[in-house]
Design a protein around this motif. Structure first.
Motif, PDB file in Angstrom:
ATOM      1  N   TRP A  80      45.358  40.839  52.205  1.00 38.04           N
ATOM      2  CA  TRP A  80      46.241  40.618  50.783  1.00 38.04           C
ATOM      3  C   TRP A  80      45.488  39.555  50.036  1.00 38.04           C
ATOM      4  O   TRP A  80      45.330  39.682  48.565  1.00 38.04           O
ATOM      5  N   HIS A  96      41.770  40.228  48.787  1.00 41.67           N
ATOM      6  CA  HIS A  96      41.520  40.950  47.682  1.00 41.67           C
ATOM      7  C   HIS A  96      42.387  40.534  46.408  1.00 41.67           C
ATOM      8  O   HIS A  96      41.749  40.822  45.295  1.00 41.67           O
ATOM      9  N   HIS A  97      43.207  39.625  46.660  1.00 41.13           N
ATOM     10  CA  HIS A  97      43.900  39.288  45.381  1.00 41.13           C
ATOM     11  C   HIS A  97      43.240  38.026  44.893  1.00 41.13           C
ATOM     12  O   HIS A  97      43.749  37.259  44.095  1.00 41.13           O
ATOM     13  N   LEU A 128      43.708  34.899  46.365  1.00 41.82           N
ATOM     14  CA  LEU A 128      44.788  34.231  46.404  1.00 41.82           C
ATOM     15  C   LEU A 128      44.659  32.757  47.569  1.00 41.82           C
ATOM     16  O   LEU A 128      45.441  31.829  47.579  1.00 41.82           O
ATOM     17  N   THR A 151      45.228  48.046  46.246  1.00 37.27           N
ATOM     18  CA  THR A 151      45.080  46.642  45.925  1.00 37.27           C
ATOM     19  C   THR A 151      43.653  46.563  45.200  1.00 37.27           C
ATOM     20  O   THR A 151      43.143  47.759  45.031  1.00 37.27           O
ATOM     21  N   TRP A 170      37.654  48.147  40.490  1.00 36.29           N
ATOM     22  CA  TRP A 170      37.650  47.985  41.805  1.00 36.29           C
ATOM     23  C   TRP A 170      36.654  48.598  42.626  1.00 36.29           C
ATOM     24  O   TRP A 170      36.226  48.376  43.671  1.00 36.29           O
ATOM     25  N   SER A 195      50.620  37.059  43.354  1.00 33.77           N
ATOM     26  CA  SER A 195      49.962  37.617  42.688  1.00 33.77           C
ATOM     27  C   SER A 195      50.504  38.237  41.136  1.00 33.77           C
ATOM     28  O   SER A 195      49.884  38.242  40.301  1.00 33.77           O
ATOM     29  N   LYS A 196      51.906  38.149  41.270  1.00 33.34           N
ATOM     30  CA  LYS A 196      52.356  38.819  39.984  1.00 33.34           C
ATOM     31  C   LYS A 196      52.578  37.874  38.785  1.00 33.34           C
ATOM     32  O   LYS A 196      52.998  37.987  37.946  1.00 33.34           O
ATOM     33  N   PRO A 227      50.047  39.763  35.797  1.00 38.03           N
ATOM     34  CA  PRO A 227      49.371  39.351  36.883  1.00 38.03           C
ATOM     35  C   PRO A 227      48.063  38.613  36.923  1.00 38.03           C
ATOM     36  O   PRO A 227      47.225  39.110  36.065  1.00 38.03           O
ATOM     37  N   ARG A 254      45.985  39.362  39.410  1.00 35.24           N
ATOM     38  CA  ARG A 254      45.203  40.486  39.908  1.00 35.24           C
ATOM     39  C   ARG A 254      45.947  41.289  40.727  1.00 35.24           C
ATOM     40  O   ARG A 254      46.624  40.847  41.477  1.00 35.24           O
ATOM     41  N   ASP A 255      45.777  42.553  40.367  1.00 35.27           N
ATOM     42  CA  ASP A 255      46.646  43.572  40.733  1.00 35.27           C
ATOM     43  C   ASP A 255      46.048  44.983  40.773  1.00 35.27           C
ATOM     44  O   ASP A 255      44.853  45.206  40.131  1.00 35.27           O
TER      45      ASP A 255
END
Length: 482
Positions: free
Chosen positions: A93, A96-97, A99, A169, A205, A298-299, A389, A391-392
């Motif tokens: 997670w 891919h985001h 973070l 994602t 994506w 991510s939000k 976000p 990234r979403d």
């Protein structure tokens, strides 16, 4: 034996274990579960394979209790925790985001390797269950990053199957992907490339995946159009230094939408009407800015609150004339970083209320609990929807609010949302990092003429419902069969 199979971490139902030992099944909520369930019901000999998540689920498996068309897998709790919390949520997670706090993480040490073994075993359990249950030549549709290795593992067990994988994602940029150890990155990519079809919510994506699939044995990219005119791209590949048969995986975008009829029916249930009346009594005749999110890093909930605070500081004319209705569902509270983030959201909301609130006006009405009824009521009274976000993958809330909003709403949408490409023409778009720009967009949204707001909402709702969940699933199934 099943001819169509779906695999996902969370299934379409869960079991509750009562004190007297009785088990009761409850169907999962949400448009995706409803849409997939309806689509599978139309398929002969369909099966949904999922993990037993709760103690009730595990007890149902022990007793041999099941619902038609669903198979739950009771996995070792330690293996599951390592795979789900240790890898899927703490590594993939964040990967891919984008973070990671790079000066401190990621750290790929012996403990990471141990957890990756559990992630591999968790995926293997799904692959073996699917191989056991699938009829000759069956279609298998695997869901999300939790099960990224399943296509490759299943391909080895059952080369006769048609396999698809959908990632809900974003996909990590090539630079982020190369933070993974080389062997782990290749295993992840080859797990995905075991599929005949790979789906993503957007072409952004999908193309990012193709750009990152530059492993030594990938032998080029093909592209073309399906009979319906939709584009696809294919990755031609042969594993392990050119050994083994050459294969091709097609990569497509399927921008998931919402089921308008179902959503509006849910939003007009009596309990939602009751909650709507309560919220209107609290808000009064003020305008509303609505957001509904999990307290997921991510939000970008914190920057959204900072933008609202800046709006109130820079535009005092909005004092006592606007209320921010924020629903922040607790997310992944097993992880310390998420508990801290949830606490920060509540603390900032309290600071805003302390700075600007009066006896008759609370600027932020924050709900930090899972309350779908309140969220639907807020949807209906939204004047502005704030979706920002960093990234979403998609962000269905950006599509749901315009469908349900009764007076029409202005969508303030960040460029980081997967929904950005579809909705940007009729939204006010902002950088997810620019608090001042977001504050200005909130002011513009609040002052937009009613006619323009209504026209934008109408177009947003039409786009949002273009590919509802059932059609989204069937389009993938048809591509897999083609």
């Amino acid at each position: 034996m099943a001819s169509v199979l779906v695999a996902s971490n969370r299934g379409p139902l869960s079991y509750a274990l009562a004190d007297d030992g009785t088990l009761s099944a409850r169907r999962g909520g949400g448009g995706l579960v409803s849409g997939l369930s309806a689509a599978l019901a139309e398929q002969p000999e369909a099966l949904w394979v999922c993990a037993a998540l709760s103690e009730g689920d595990r007890e149902a498996v022990r007793r041999g209790v099941s619902e038609p068309g669903v198979r739950m897998l009771a996995l070792d709790p330690g293996v599951y925790d390592d795979a789900y919390n240790g890898i899927a949520n703490s590594v993939l997670w964040f990967l891919h985001h984008h973070l990671w706090d790079v000066p401190r993480e990621p750290v790929f040490d012996a403990e990471f390797r141990r957890r990756w073994e559990s992630y591999r075993a968790y995926n293997r359990s799904f692959a073996e269950a699917l191989a056991e249950q699938a009829a000759d030549g069956a279609e298998v549709l695997v869901q999300d990053y939790h099960l990224a290795l399943v296509p490759g593992q299943l391909r080895e067990l059952r080369p006769d199957l048609r396999i698809a994988h959908f990632t809900h994602t974003p996909w990590a940029s090539s630079e982020y992907l190369r933070m993974l150890p080389d062997d782990i990155r290749e295993e992840l990519l080859w797990g995905m490339l075991g599929a005949d079809e790979l789906g993503f919510h957007t072409w952004d994506w999908a193309s990012t995946f193709i750009g990152g699939a530059d492993i030594d044995s990938a032998e080029g990219i093909a592209q073309g159009f399906s009979p319906s005119g939709d584009p696809w791209r294919g990755v031609h590949h042969r594993r392990e230094g050119g050994r083994g048969p050459k294969r091709s995986t097609r990569v497509r975008a399927y921008p998931l939408g919402v089921d308008a009829d179902e959503l509006r029916t849910l939003a007009h249930r009596p309990e939602v009407d009751e909650r709507l009346a309560q919220l209107r009594a609290e808000v009064g005749d003020r305008k509303t800015i609505v957001r509904v999110d999990r307290t997921e890093l991510s939000k970008n909930v914190l920057r959204g609150l900072l933008a609202y605070r800046e709006l109130l500081r820079e535009r005092p004319e909005w004092h006592d004339r606007v209320v921010h209705l924020a629903s922040a569902y607790p997310s992944r509270q097993d992880l310390a970083v998420y508990r801290a983030y949830t606490a920060s959201v509540a603390e900032l909301a309290e600071e805003i209320n302390a700075e600007f609130g009066t006896e008759g006006w609370q600027p932020v009405l924050l709900s930090v609990k899972d309350d779908f009824t309140r969220s639907l009521a807020a949807y209906r009274m939204a004047d502005v929807a704030l979706i920002n976000p960093v990234r979403d993958g998609m962000n269905l809330v950006a599509k749901e609010i315009p469908v349900v909003s009764e007076a029409g709403c202005v969508l303030v949408l960040s460029t980081g949302a997967g929904a950005y490409r579809e909705l940007r023409e009729d939204a006010l778009t902002v950088s997810p990092y620019d608090v001042s720009e977001t504050a200005r967009a909130l002011h513009e949204a609040l002052t937009m003429p009613p006619g323009e707001r209504a026209e934008r909402t109408k177009r947003l709702a039409a786009t949002a419902t273009a590919l509802p969940p059932q059609r989204w699933f069937l389009d993938q199934l048809e591509a897999l069969r083609g």
